[in-house]
Write an enzyme that holds these catalytic residues in place. Structure first.
Site, PDB file in Angstrom:
ATOM      1  N   LYS A  57     -12.005   4.175   4.476  1.00 15.92           N
ATOM      2  CA  LYS A  57     -12.475   4.296   3.210  1.00 15.92           C
ATOM      3  C   LYS A  57     -11.779   3.688   2.075  1.00 15.92           C
ATOM      4  O   LYS A  57     -12.521   3.248   1.222  1.00 15.92           O
ATOM      5  CB  LYS A  57     -11.989   5.979   2.960  1.00 15.92           C
ATOM      6  CG  LYS A  57     -12.843   7.089   3.729  1.00 15.92           C
ATOM      7  CD  LYS A  57     -12.464   8.611   3.690  1.00 15.92           C
ATOM      8  CE  LYS A  57     -13.122   9.635   4.373  1.00 15.92           C
ATOM      9  NZ  LYS A  57     -12.619  10.905   4.670  1.00 15.92           N
ATOM     10  N   GLN A 101      -7.352  14.011   3.163  1.00 14.33           N
ATOM     11  CA  GLN A 101      -8.164  14.141   4.408  1.00 14.33           C
ATOM     12  C   GLN A 101      -7.548  15.381   5.263  1.00 14.33           C
ATOM     13  O   GLN A 101      -6.660  15.664   5.370  1.00 14.33           O
ATOM     14  CB  GLN A 101      -7.509  12.779   5.180  1.00 14.33           C
ATOM     15  CG  GLN A 101      -8.151  12.506   6.522  1.00 14.33           C
ATOM     16  CD  GLN A 101      -9.735  11.954   6.129  1.00 14.33           C
ATOM     17  OE1 GLN A 101     -10.296  11.456   5.285  1.00 14.33           O
ATOM     18  NE2 GLN A 101     -10.547  12.486   7.423  1.00 14.33           N
ATOM     19  N   ASP A 124     -15.059  15.008  -2.411  1.00 11.72           N
ATOM     20  CA  ASP A 124     -15.340  15.587  -1.158  1.00 11.72           C
ATOM     21  C   ASP A 124     -16.339  16.713  -1.293  1.00 11.72           C
ATOM     22  O   ASP A 124     -17.205  17.051  -0.627  1.00 11.72           O
ATOM     23  CB  ASP A 124     -14.241  16.198  -0.316  1.00 11.72           C
ATOM     24  CG  ASP A 124     -13.740  15.235   0.659  1.00 11.72           C
ATOM     25  OD1 ASP A 124     -14.420  14.688   1.475  1.00 11.72           O
ATOM     26  OD2 ASP A 124     -12.496  15.300   0.989  1.00 11.72           O
TER      27      ASP A 124
END
Ligand code: GUN
Length: 301
Positions: A57, A101, A124
């Protein structure tokens, strides 16, 4: 005769195309905001899969002109310390996106962490406000990256999805549930199935679009697949074969390839799209947070 290669949905190619559009949006965002879009990525503890995801990412963000801030904690961090850090990032004007995460260590509540992220910075798309908007059929919030990537590829490959039967195997908050909302918005007839579904194949055999998102290595074989179905394999399962770690999907690719119309491979299918969509969400956040008009490119056609 159609060769097997022609049936493969090339997620790397699709993701590069989306990234090219994102790069243009980054330049526009930079002109409007007088700074580059930015993302903060928090990684807690030692989980080799998470470390790889975060590395990819950050690398992609840096390659295309998104500023990234990587924040690492060991698993001893308390929930309170983490929530304080998120609060600080929420208030920081030059941070557009925040990503924590998952999974988190057991002593930290995933729900509390997701709720603490400013929904406008929730790249997200996991905050209940963003999931709620998606449920209501609005695309103006943040949409979870993996489902967004699946819809992008389906629309590019199949055109309008109106009236198609879409069956999802897996009911997670990250993939299955948001993907159902997106497919409904595209006028599919949707079915969600899961580990307790009785006679699973009764449902999957009706699917023009079959989404496998159950986290079980090569579970879907040809007995679950309708002739000429389009199969999207969301699985990322690690298996040791001859001392080497191999990444396998939730679909037994070789068993279904003769039957399908199209299929995403693993790796090289959904995975690269998830990262491209994270970049898309970050630049989208950089527009919307600063009250600039943002024209969706994924749902345009
Ligand atoms: N862990 C596995 N997939 C994801 C994802 O899409 N976002 C975050 N934050 N964590 C994950």
């Amino acid at each position: 005769m159609i060769s097997d290669n022609m049936k493969i949905i090339d997620g790397i190619n699709h993701s590069q195309n989306l990234i090219e559009s994102v790069k243009e949006l980054i330049l526009k965002s930079e002109r409007l905001n007088k700074r580059k879009p930015s993302i903060a990525v928090i990684l807690i503890g030692e989980n080799s899969a998470s470390e790889i995801y975060v590395k990819n990412k950050i690398k992609t963000a840096e390659n295309i002109g998104i500023i990234s801030k990587k924040i690492l904690y060991n698993s001893a961090i308390t929930e309170k310390e983490l929530l304080n850090k998120i609060k600080e990032l929420n208030q920081q004007k030059d941070i557009d996106g925040i990503l924590v995460q998952l999974p988190l260590p057991m002593h930290i509540s995933e729900d509390k962490v997701i709720l603490s992220i400013d929904p406008k910075k929730d790249v997200d798309g996991f905050h209940p406000i963003n999931l709620g908007n998606l449920f209501l059929g609005n695309n103006n919030g943040m949409i979870p990256c993996t489902p967004l990537g699946c819809i992008y590829m389906l629309k590019k490959e199949l055109g309008p999805l109106n009236g198609l039967n879409a069956t999802i195997v897996g009911r997670s908050n990250i993939v299955g549930k948001p993907l159902q909302s997106l497919l409904l918005k595209e006028n599919c007839t949707t079915t969600i199935t899961h580990s307790k579904t009785r006679n699973l194949s009764e449902f999957t055999l009706k699917a023009d679009i079959l989404i496998a998102a159950i986290g079980m290595t090569e579970f879907i074989d040809n007995s679950y697949v309708k002739d000429k179905a389009t199969v999207i394999d969301v699985g990322i399962n690690r298996k040791k074969i001859n001392d080497k770690i191999k990444i396998l999907g939730d679909v037994n690719f070789n068993d279904v390839i003769n039957k399908v119309n199209l299929i995403t491979p693993v790796p090289g299918g959904v995975g690269p799209m998830t990262i491209a969509c994270l970049m898309y969400n970050t630049v989208k956040a950089s527009f919307l947070r600063n009250n600039h008009e943002f024209k969706e490119i994924i749902f345009d056609e």
